[in-house]
Design a protein around this motif. Structure first.
Motif, PDB file in Angstrom:
ATOM      1  N   SER A  69      13.028   7.635  11.994  1.00 27.17           N
ATOM      2  CA  SER A  69      11.611   7.445  11.683  1.00 27.17           C
ATOM      3  C   SER A  69      11.233   5.987  11.480  1.00 27.17           C
ATOM      4  O   SER A  69      10.043   5.646  11.490  1.00 27.17           O
ATOM      5  N   ARG A  92       8.005   4.332   4.003  1.00 30.16           N
ATOM      6  CA  ARG A  92       7.846   5.489   4.871  1.00 30.16           C
ATOM      7  C   ARG A  92       7.393   6.702   4.061  1.00 30.16           C
ATOM      8  O   ARG A  92       7.889   6.948   2.963  1.00 30.16           O
ATOM      9  N   THR A  93       6.458   7.462   4.584  1.00 31.89           N
ATOM     10  CA  THR A  93       6.028   8.699   3.930  1.00 31.89           C
ATOM     11  C   THR A  93       6.193   9.920   4.835  1.00 31.89           C
ATOM     12  O   THR A  93       6.161  11.042   4.364  1.00 31.89           O
ATOM     13  N   GLU A  94       6.351   9.704   6.135  1.00 31.66           N
ATOM     14  CA  GLU A  94       6.536  10.803   7.071  1.00 31.66           C
ATOM     15  C   GLU A  94       7.864  10.632   7.791  1.00 31.66           C
ATOM     16  O   GLU A  94       8.269   9.510   8.109  1.00 31.66           O
ATOM     17  N   TRP A  95       8.516  11.756   8.068  1.00 34.99           N
ATOM     18  CA  TRP A  95       9.875  11.718   8.605  1.00 34.99           C
ATOM     19  C   TRP A  95       9.978  12.628   9.823  1.00 34.99           C
ATOM     20  O   TRP A  95       9.417  13.726   9.846  1.00 34.99           O
TER      21      TRP A  95
END
Length: 308
Positions: free
Chosen positions: A18, A124-127
């Protein structure tokens, strides 16, 4: 000063999918980026394996063999395989690929240490995959284990039994003394190739005064029997490479160590970093070594003596 060896660490086990769309994860992508780095001037390619479906670091021989023969066939670069793998792997897992491949070089971390990656969570907050966030979050309790017994095992299985020489990864001053201990025991012989690894949370910071201390300590312990390289993880990558080159060392770059080419700008390939550092070291008067020149300098067994 002697010719300068540029090493390039292609994918590693620290960064997750990511974090960058340019991080090579499949055999085809690792092959393409390794060849590109070699064409840009990297004499040594430092390689880890990845699971092509999830991007997770892999210890499987089949994943290594997905790219090793193709890289060997299309470049003369020295292939240097990790014996560190990932901090969550056992030593038997970590050695599976290198033992099967019998490369010219292996990396060898010279001690057990904290290996904290959790600060990367802030970016990062989305994977893309469900393993990434827990892997980073749990690194606040992660130890990379390489005890003296482990080090002896690697030196024996990969060095004495399979003829590999080593990139001795020293993340702190104490690692140099551990290296001297094994030299005193006769388990390693000159010329030593020491990689000063700087900027990992758990190891020495990437600061000029720390590099000076590392070099002074190595000079005291090893005299003329060693050569050194410098890598800095993260934003100090190029600055520390320039300093290392200026004081006579070699350099390592690559997406394992830093995903960026400039502040806020992701590197689109490993070759892009190699091209940048090549320009930096040539500007200060260093001449880049070819793979065969690196083999002579480091006393390697030769490309035809590997098992892939």
């Amino acid at each position: 000063m002697s010719k300068i060896i540029i090493s390039c660490a292609i994918t590693g086990s620290i960064h997750t999918p990511s974090m960058s769309p340019f991080l090579p994860l499949t055999a085809a992508a690792i092959t393409e980026q390794a060849i590109g780095a070699a064409e840009a001037g990297a004499a040594i390619l430092h390689l880890h394996a990845r699971n092509p479906e999830t991007g997770r670091p892999s210890a499987l021989v089949e994943h290594y063999m997905g790219f090793l023969p193709a890289i060997k066939a299309q470049t003369d670069a020295v292939i240097n395989l990790t014996t560190g793998g990932s901090a969550v792997m056992t030593i038997e897992d970590r050695l599976a690929g290198p033992m099967a491949a019998e490369p010219e070089m292996c990396s060898l971390n010279m001690g057990t240490m904290n290996f904290a990656l959790y600060p990367m969570l802030a970016k990062r907050t989305e994977w893309l995959h469900d393993w990434e966030e827990p892997f980073l979050r749990n690194s606040d309790d992660m130890v990379f284990k390489n005890t003296p017994r482990d080090i002896e095992t690697i030196l024996t299985r990969m060095g004495q039994d399979r003829g590999a020489r080593f990139e001795f990864e020293c993340y702190d001053v104490g690692h140099l003394y551990m290296l001297a201990h094994f030299a005193d025991r006769g388990l390693i012989t000159a010329p030593l190739f020491i990689q000063f690894v700087m900027g990992v949370l758990g190891g020495i910071a990437a600061e000029p005064e720390h590099l000076a201390h590392l070099k002074l300590t190595a000079d005291t312990l090893f005299g003329d029997d060693y050569t050194f390289s410098v890598l800095a993880a993260g934003r100090q990558q190029m600055a520390m490479a320039k300093l290392g080159a200026a004081i006579g060392g070699h350099v390592r770059v690559g997406l394992e160590d830093n995903l960026y080419i400039a502040q806020g700008q992701l590197a689109k390939s490993n070759a892009e970093q190699v091209e940048l550092v090549r320009g930096i070291v040539e500007d200060i008067g260093r001449v880049v070594a070819t793979p065969d020149e690196a083999r002579v300098m480091l006393g390697l067994k030769g490309k035809q003596e590997v098992a892939f």
